[in-house]
Design a protein around this motif. Structure first.
Motif, PDB file in Angstrom:
ATOM      1  N   MET A  59      -6.968  -9.274   3.558  1.00  0.00           N
ATOM      2  CA  MET A  59      -6.536  -8.705   2.293  1.00  0.00           C
ATOM      3  C   MET A  59      -5.645  -9.702   1.569  1.00  0.00           C
ATOM      4  SD  MET A  59      -4.253  -5.315   1.601  1.00  0.00           S
ATOM      5  CE  MET A  59      -2.752  -6.221   1.912  1.00  0.00           C
ATOM      6  N   GLU A  83      -3.173 -10.116  -2.240  1.00  0.00           N
ATOM      7  CA  GLU A  83      -2.608  -9.450  -3.380  1.00  0.00           C
ATOM      8  C   GLU A  83      -1.859 -10.466  -4.214  1.00  0.00           C
ATOM      9  OE1 GLU A  83      -0.766  -9.664   0.021  1.00  0.00           O
ATOM     10  OE2 GLU A  83      -1.418  -7.598  -0.101  1.00  0.00           O
ATOM     11  N   PRO A 114      -6.279   2.850   1.388  1.00  0.00           N
ATOM     12  CA  PRO A 114      -6.914   2.039   2.430  1.00  0.00           C
ATOM     13  C   PRO A 114      -6.076   2.000   3.699  1.00  0.00           C
ATOM     14  CG  PRO A 114      -5.857   0.617   0.817  1.00  0.00           C
ATOM     15  CD  PRO A 114      -5.750   2.020   0.281  1.00  0.00           C
ATOM     16  N   GLY A 115      -6.711   1.654   4.805  1.00  0.00           N
ATOM     17  CA  GLY A 115      -6.003   1.578   6.078  1.00  0.00           C
ATOM     18  C   GLY A 115      -4.925   0.515   6.110  1.00  0.00           C
ATOM     19  N   SER A 116      -5.008  -0.444   5.205  1.00  0.00           N
ATOM     20  CA  SER A 116      -4.038  -1.550   5.153  1.00  0.00           C
ATOM     21  C   SER A 116      -2.820  -1.239   4.292  1.00  0.00           C
ATOM     22  CB  SER A 116      -4.730  -2.796   4.611  1.00  0.00           C
ATOM     23  OG  SER A 116      -5.316  -2.520   3.339  1.00  0.00           O
ATOM     24  N   THR A 117      -2.666   0.016   3.881  1.00  0.00           N
ATOM     25  CA  THR A 117      -1.606   0.361   2.923  1.00  0.00           C
ATOM     26  C   THR A 117      -0.217  -0.043   3.396  1.00  0.00           C
ATOM     27  OG1 THR A 117      -2.835   2.179   1.918  1.00  0.00           O
ATOM     28  CG2 THR A 117      -0.431   2.295   1.802  1.00  0.00           C
ATOM     29  N   ALA A 136       0.794  -2.231   5.612  1.00  0.00           N
ATOM     30  CA  ALA A 136       0.964  -3.689   5.682  1.00  0.00           C
ATOM     31  C   ALA A 136       1.172  -4.270   4.283  1.00  0.00           C
ATOM     32  CB  ALA A 136      -0.251  -4.326   6.350  1.00  0.00           C
ATOM     33  N   ALA A 137       0.402  -3.770   3.318  1.00  0.00           N
ATOM     34  CA  ALA A 137       0.539  -4.261   1.948  1.00  0.00           C
ATOM     35  C   ALA A 137       1.898  -3.900   1.362  1.00  0.00           C
ATOM     36  CB  ALA A 137      -0.582  -3.691   1.079  1.00  0.00           C
ATOM     37  N   ARG A 194       4.713  -6.058   2.507  1.00  0.00           N
ATOM     38  CA  ARG A 194       4.775  -7.314   1.761  1.00  0.00           C
ATOM     39  C   ARG A 194       5.385  -7.105   0.381  1.00  0.00           C
ATOM     40  NH1 ARG A 194       0.384  -8.696   5.141  1.00  0.00           N
ATOM     41  NH2 ARG A 194      -1.175  -7.470   4.016  1.00  0.00           N
ATOM     42  N   VAL A 209      -2.434  -4.789  -5.044  1.00  0.00           N
ATOM     43  CA  VAL A 209      -3.083  -4.713  -3.734  1.00  0.00           C
ATOM     44  C   VAL A 209      -4.587  -4.675  -3.978  1.00  0.00           C
ATOM     45  CG1 VAL A 209      -3.304  -3.453  -1.576  1.00  0.00           C
ATOM     46  CG2 VAL A 209      -1.119  -3.445  -2.809  1.00  0.00           C
ATOM     47  N   ASP A 243      -7.101  -4.566  -1.707  1.00  0.00           N
ATOM     48  CA  ASP A 243      -7.824  -3.575  -0.914  1.00  0.00           C
ATOM     49  C   ASP A 243      -7.780  -2.273  -1.712  1.00  0.00           C
ATOM     50  OD1 ASP A 243      -8.389  -5.291   1.096  1.00  0.00           O
ATOM     51  OD2 ASP A 243      -7.186  -4.296   2.630  1.00  0.00           O
TER      52      ASP A 243
END
Length: 248
Positions: free
Chosen positions: A1, A3, A104-107, A109-110, A113, A195, A197
């Motif tokens: 991913m 951003e 998304p599943g990466s929320t 982690a994003a 950041r 983001v 993703d």
């Protein structure tokens, strides 16, 4: 991913504490699935708040076991509901999520950041749930428009640092364009953290009302808004168009 952001040095201070605020009205058919998608966020120690706008279909009761708080805003209107949720939120980052949108599943982690960046706020790219090729074109234009203008809509799961949201006194409590109006003020503080993703937004509105009809309606409303027409007038025009689309 990946951003786009104006990253600063990592902040060694307090960790991310996220509050997800979900305004709802008459969502009994979908609220359990909506909150199930947020279960991993709660399990990670973050907060999910549902703010009901006066449902009489059992939405609050269905939501209660699957979130941290259920509130009644005392009236419908996403701006009023989202401000009510923000008032009781405990997070240092607030994320406003429509009930028909999936993160998304990466929320997390994003957003971690984002939390160490210099940006005051941000949004996700968006993907529509429908399979038609036209939806891929619509998504591209929505995301490109947001990238170029620095303006986000509610479908893009806007998130903001709590002190910034409070300093700007939250959403203006208007019946339409509250997300665009807040984005315009946030843009003066910083560019949005993007983001890439995507969140996935239900395309039922586009499918039920007609994709091209919905495109022209939303662009027409935004154009009238930027020309200074009142949100109340635009809300009436939107409701009228929806009623006409539903007539046989």
């Amino acid at each position: 991913m990946s951003e786009q952001s104006s990253q600063g040095d990592d902040d060694p201070g307090e960790p991310l504490r996220l509050s997800v605020i979900v305004p709802v009205w008459q969502e009994a058919a979908t609220i359990q699935a909506t909150l199930q998608h947020l279960a991993s966020i709660r399990e990670a120690g973050h907060q999910v708040i549902v703010v009901d706008g006066g449902s009489d279909d059992g939405t609050p009761q269905l939501a209660e076991p699957r979130c941290d708080r259920v509130l009644s805003s005392g009236g419908r209107g996403r701006a009023c509901q989202m401000n009510a949720g923000a008032e009781v939120a405990t997070g240092n980052v607030l994320l406003f999520l429509h009930a028909d949108t999936r993160l998304p599943g990466s929320t997390l982690a994003a957003l971690k950041r984002f939390h160490t960046s210099r940006n005051a706020w941000g949004r996700f790219n968006v993907r529509l749930s429908g399979k038609r090729p036209l939806f891929r074109v619509i998504e591209w234009f929505m995301n490109r428009r947001s990238w170029l203008t620095g303006i986000a809509t509610g479908d893009q799961a806007l998130f903001v640092r709590r002190p910034v949201f409070e300093a700007l006194r939250g959403f203006r409590e208007i019946p339409l364009m509250e997300d665009v109006e807040l984005s315009a003020r946030l843009r003066l503080v910083s560019r949005p953290f993007c983001v890439t993703d995507p969140v996935v937004t239900d395309s039922r509105r586009w499918e039920q009302q007609g994709a091209w009809r919905t495109i022209f309606l939303m662009w027409r409303l935004r154009w009238r808004y930027w020309r200074g027409e009142s949100p109340e007038s635009l809300a009436n025009a939107y409701r009228s168009d929806v009623r006409n689309a539903q007539e046989p």
